[in-house]
Design a protein around this motif. Structure first.
Motif, short mmCIF file in Angstrom:
data_model
loop_
_atom_site.label_atom_id
_atom_site.label_comp_id
_atom_site.label_asym_id
_atom_site.label_seq_id
_atom_site.Cartn_x
_atom_site.Cartn_y
_atom_site.Cartn_z
N CYS A 226 42.25 36.27 37.32
CA CYS A 226 40.80 36.26 37.22
C CYS A 226 40.34 34.82 37.04
CB CYS A 226 40.34 37.11 36.01
SG CYS A 226 41.03 36.53 34.43
N ARG B 97 39.26 44.89 37.70
CA ARG B 97 39.07 43.96 38.82
C ARG B 97 38.06 44.53 39.82
NH1 ARG B 97 44.53 41.13 40.82
NH2 ARG B 97 43.03 39.49 41.34
N ASN B 98 38.09 45.84 40.00
CA ASN B 98 37.12 46.46 40.91
C ASN B 98 35.71 46.34 40.35
OD1 ASN B 98 36.50 48.09 43.31
ND2 ASN B 98 35.99 49.70 41.84
N ARG C 83 34.29 42.99 41.08
CA ARG C 83 33.80 42.84 42.45
C ARG C 83 32.45 43.50 42.64
NH1 ARG C 83 39.42 43.56 43.69
NH2 ARG C 83 39.14 45.82 43.77
N LEU C 84 32.26 44.64 41.99
CA LEU C 84 31.02 45.39 42.15
C LEU C 84 29.87 44.83 41.32
CD1 LEU C 84 32.42 49.03 42.15
CD2 LEU C 84 31.72 47.67 44.12
N ALA D 151 29.54 41.33 39.47
CA ALA D 151 30.02 40.02 39.03
C ALA D 151 29.29 39.52 37.79
CB ALA D 151 29.87 39.00 40.17
N PRO E 30 31.33 41.95 34.57
CA PRO E 30 32.57 42.66 34.87
C PRO E 30 33.18 43.35 33.67
CG PRO E 30 32.96 40.30 34.76
CD PRO E 30 31.47 40.50 34.70
#
Length: 268
Positions: A75, A189-190, A193-194, A196, A199
């Protein structure tokens, strides 16, 4: 011997299982410095020089689980502290899976302990190292889980997980942990991404649902001394929100204690 869960293998995790070592965290860091790309688990049946936060010695008898996970550039550096909460949530879910005991009996103590009936059954140690000057960021997450034995003479009460499930082994525990971490890490992590901008949001919510001491009076032992107040939650960066007589404060790191802990453990 221990083995990875099918979920962890499918996600690309690898395993080195050994009988004895000084520290699995040190072994994981050495692997990173030797060019290992991660994700790599190192698990040992025994540690001769295990350590916890602030360099404290960690009792490491055979029968318990000592495992460290190496991640390379998982990350952005500013988000790395969130991995301690990802690991804590994964550990909670793994222990619930193998024992059948969940919240509120099983709870997370900020920032890095897992409690069963108010007593510590596991600790986490998150370490970050920049490799070769301005090279990759190596994150090592160490797990010490009291499966068969609990240390004595500790500043905080401790239990072994076999009190909740007789016959539980470190192999059982590791398979569950490797599976839950792969799932929780992928979800984190997903989420990054969705969303930012936040997170940590989904992990923070799940962690707080399992947290010990929310809304209760606590004592924090800090380098500058003790602070007392009400544990109100976590902010969006994972800092503890403490309501004191002087107002609201944010705490980055410290040791959290509950004044009525022994009474709570003794309660029927």
């Amino acid at each position: 011997m221990v083995d990875l869960s099918h979920a962890a293998e499918a996600a690309g995790y690898r395993l080195i299982s050994i009988e004895a070592t000084d520290s699995t965290n040190d072994d994981a860091l050495q692997a990173a410095r030797s060019g290992d790309p991660g994700p790599l688990w190192i698990v040992s049946a025994e540690q001769r020089a295990g350590r916890g936060r602030h360099g404290r010695q960690w009792s490491s008898p055979q029968g318990n689980l000592y495992a460290s996970l190496l991640l390379i550039d998982p990350c952005e550096p500013q988000h790395a502290p969130q991995l301690g909460f990802v690991a804590g949530l994964a550990l909670h879910e793994a222990v619930e899976a193998v024992t059948g005991v969940g919240a509120p009996r099983l709870s997370l103590k900020w920032p890095n302990d897992l409690l069963l009936d108010g007593a510590k059954v596991s600790g986490l140690l998150l370490e970050g190292h920049r490799l070769a000057g301005n090279g990759p960021l190596a994150i090592v997450i160490g797990f010490g889980v009291n499966v068969a034995f609990a240390p004595t003479g500790t500043p905080y009460p401790a239990l072994a997980l076999q009190t909740a499930r007789l016959g539980l082994t470190r192999a059982d525990m590791f398979r569950a942990l490797s599976a839950s971490f792969a799932q929780t890490f992928a979800a984190w992590r997903n989420a990054a991404r969705l969303n930012a901008a936040d997170p940590f949001g989904p992990i923070r919510r799940l962690w707080l649902e399992r947290a010990a001491g929310i809304g209760r009076e606590v004592t924090l032992r800090l380098p500058a001394g003790e602070k007392r107040g009400v544990f109100e939650g976590l902010d969006r960066f994972g800092r503890l929100q403490l309501k004191t007589v002087s107002g609201a404060e944010l705490i980055d790191a410290g040791d959290l204690y509950f004044p009525h802990l022994l009474h709570d453990i003794a309660r029927p």
